[in-house]
Design an enzyme around this catalytic site. Structure first.
Site, PDB file in Angstrom:
ATOM      1  N   ARG A 197       0.829  -1.190   0.000  1.00 13.77           N
ATOM      2  CA  ARG A 197       0.000   0.000   0.000  1.00 13.77           C
ATOM      3  C   ARG A 197       0.869   1.248   0.000  1.00 13.77           C
ATOM      4  O   ARG A 197       2.057   1.191   0.311  1.00 13.77           O
ATOM      5  CB  ARG A 197      -0.930   0.001   1.204  1.00 13.77           C
ATOM      6  CG  ARG A 197      -0.224  -0.021   2.546  1.00 13.77           C
ATOM      7  CD  ARG A 197      -1.183  -0.201   3.715  1.00 13.77           C
ATOM      8  NE  ARG A 197      -2.192   0.812   3.792  1.00 13.77           N
ATOM      9  CZ  ARG A 197      -2.071   1.960   4.449  1.00 13.77           C
ATOM     10  NH1 ARG A 197      -0.951   2.237   5.078  1.00 13.77           N
ATOM     11  NH2 ARG A 197      -3.061   2.822   4.468  1.00 13.77           N
ATOM     12  N   LEU A 198       0.239   2.311  -0.368  1.00 16.50           N
ATOM     13  CA  LEU A 198       0.779   3.657  -0.178  1.00 16.50           C
ATOM     14  C   LEU A 198      -0.270   4.407   0.628  1.00 16.50           C
ATOM     15  O   LEU A 198      -1.469   4.266   0.373  1.00 16.50           O
ATOM     16  CB  LEU A 198       0.998   4.361  -1.518  1.00 16.50           C
ATOM     17  CG  LEU A 198       2.189   3.923  -2.353  1.00 16.50           C
ATOM     18  CD1 LEU A 198       2.130   4.561  -3.732  1.00 16.50           C
ATOM     19  CD2 LEU A 198       3.492   4.286  -1.661  1.00 16.50           C
ATOM     20  N   ASP A 199       0.162   5.202   1.586  1.00 14.58           N
ATOM     21  CA  ASP A 199      -0.779   5.971   2.383  1.00 14.58           C
ATOM     22  C   ASP A 199      -1.567   6.928   1.499  1.00 14.58           C
ATOM     23  O   ASP A 199      -1.137   7.285   0.398  1.00 14.58           O
ATOM     24  CB  ASP A 199      -0.036   6.760   3.461  1.00 14.58           C
ATOM     25  CG  ASP A 199       0.636   5.852   4.464  1.00 14.58           C
ATOM     26  OD1 ASP A 199       0.022   4.843   4.856  1.00 14.58           O
ATOM     27  OD2 ASP A 199       1.773   6.160   4.856  1.00 14.58           O
ATOM     28  N   ARG A 200      -2.688   7.360   2.010  1.00 17.35           N
ATOM     29  CA  ARG A 200      -3.573   8.268   1.277  1.00 17.35           C
ATOM     30  C   ARG A 200      -2.825   9.513   0.798  1.00 17.35           C
ATOM     31  O   ARG A 200      -3.057  10.011  -0.304  1.00 17.35           O
ATOM     32  CB  ARG A 200      -4.737   8.639   2.197  1.00 17.35           C
ATOM     33  CG  ARG A 200      -5.744   9.557   1.600  1.00 17.35           C
ATOM     34  CD  ARG A 200      -6.892   9.745   2.578  1.00 17.35           C
ATOM     35  NE  ARG A 200      -7.677  10.908   2.222  1.00 17.35           N
ATOM     36  CZ  ARG A 200      -8.541  11.476   3.019  1.00 17.35           C
ATOM     37  NH1 ARG A 200      -8.748  11.010   4.228  1.00 17.35           N
ATOM     38  NH2 ARG A 200      -9.213  12.520   2.620  1.00 17.35           N
TER      39      ARG A 200
ATOM     40  N   SER B   1       0.374   9.741   0.116  1.00 20.94           N
ATOM     41  CA  SER B   1       1.560   9.400  -0.671  1.00 20.94           C
ATOM     42  C   SER B   1       1.150   9.120  -2.106  1.00 20.94           C
ATOM     43  O   SER B   1       0.000   8.799  -2.382  1.00 20.94           O
ATOM     44  CB  SER B   1       2.263   8.184  -0.078  1.00 20.94           C
ATOM     45  OG  SER B   1       2.708   8.461   1.232  1.00 20.94           O
TER      46      SER B   1
END
Length: 189
Positions: free
Chosen positions: A39-42, A44
């Protein structure tokens, strides 16, 4: 199948919407039955892989493989040699100690598409860019690492996974493509 996606800022790395105002992967027209690998944070941006094959998840995320992921981070202030040394050595982040990583200052601003909305700009505080290559991926790790050495992250972009580079894919934010066999090999390199 393995897909590469340029995740834009303010999009969750999931298909399920938890709040009406949150954007998710569901709006980008992916084939059925794919899921995000990692995942990538919101807040990022950058390269996110998706697949319908479980083997990719283990190969890319299991810590025993020490699979490299490279990020460009724009930070508050002019990053110092001492801060880079600390990042390279590993940082104590209370709940874990980060593994050593590669960290270097970028002398010129990388040619990333503008972020929408743009980062906050403060006239009296310069920003700088650094490149970090990690082989682990804990929650908000890069942001926590740069903050721990005194340089909070303003913008974070994942630019490569393995030797697959976002710049070589020709993707713009919000766009995706199916990887061919040669590109899949780059992911594993």
């Amino acid at each position: 199948m393995l897909l590469a996606f340029y995740k834009p800022f303010d999009v969750l790395s999931q298909f399920t919407q938890e709040h009406p105002s949150h954007r998710t992967l569901a709006e980008f027209g992916f084939p059925p039955d794919v899921y995000a690998i990692g995942r990538l944070d919101r807040d990022s941006e950058g390269l996110l892989l998706l697949s319908d094959e479980a083997r990719w998840n283990d190969r890319l995320l299991n810590p025993r493989h020490a699979h490299p992921r490279t990020y460009h981070a724009q930070v508050d202030g002019q990053i110092t040699d001492e801060a880079l040394r600390k990042l390279r050595s590993g940082i104590d982040l209370k709940d874990f100690h980060s593994l050593p990583c590669k960290a270097q200052r970028l002398d010129t601003e990388p040619a990333h598409p503008p972020r929408d909305p743009p980062i906050r700009v403060r006239k009296n505080i310069p920003t700088s860019w650094l490149e970090l290559t990690l082989t682990e991926g804990k929650n908000r790790q890069v942001r926590r690492m740069t903050a721990a050495v005194g340089f909070p992250t303003l913008r974070l972009i994942r630019v490569s996974i393995g030797s697959l580079k976002l710049a070589d894919l020709g993707l713009q934010p919000g766009k995706w493509k199916r990887l061919d066999a040669a590109e899949e090999r780059q992911v594993l390199a």
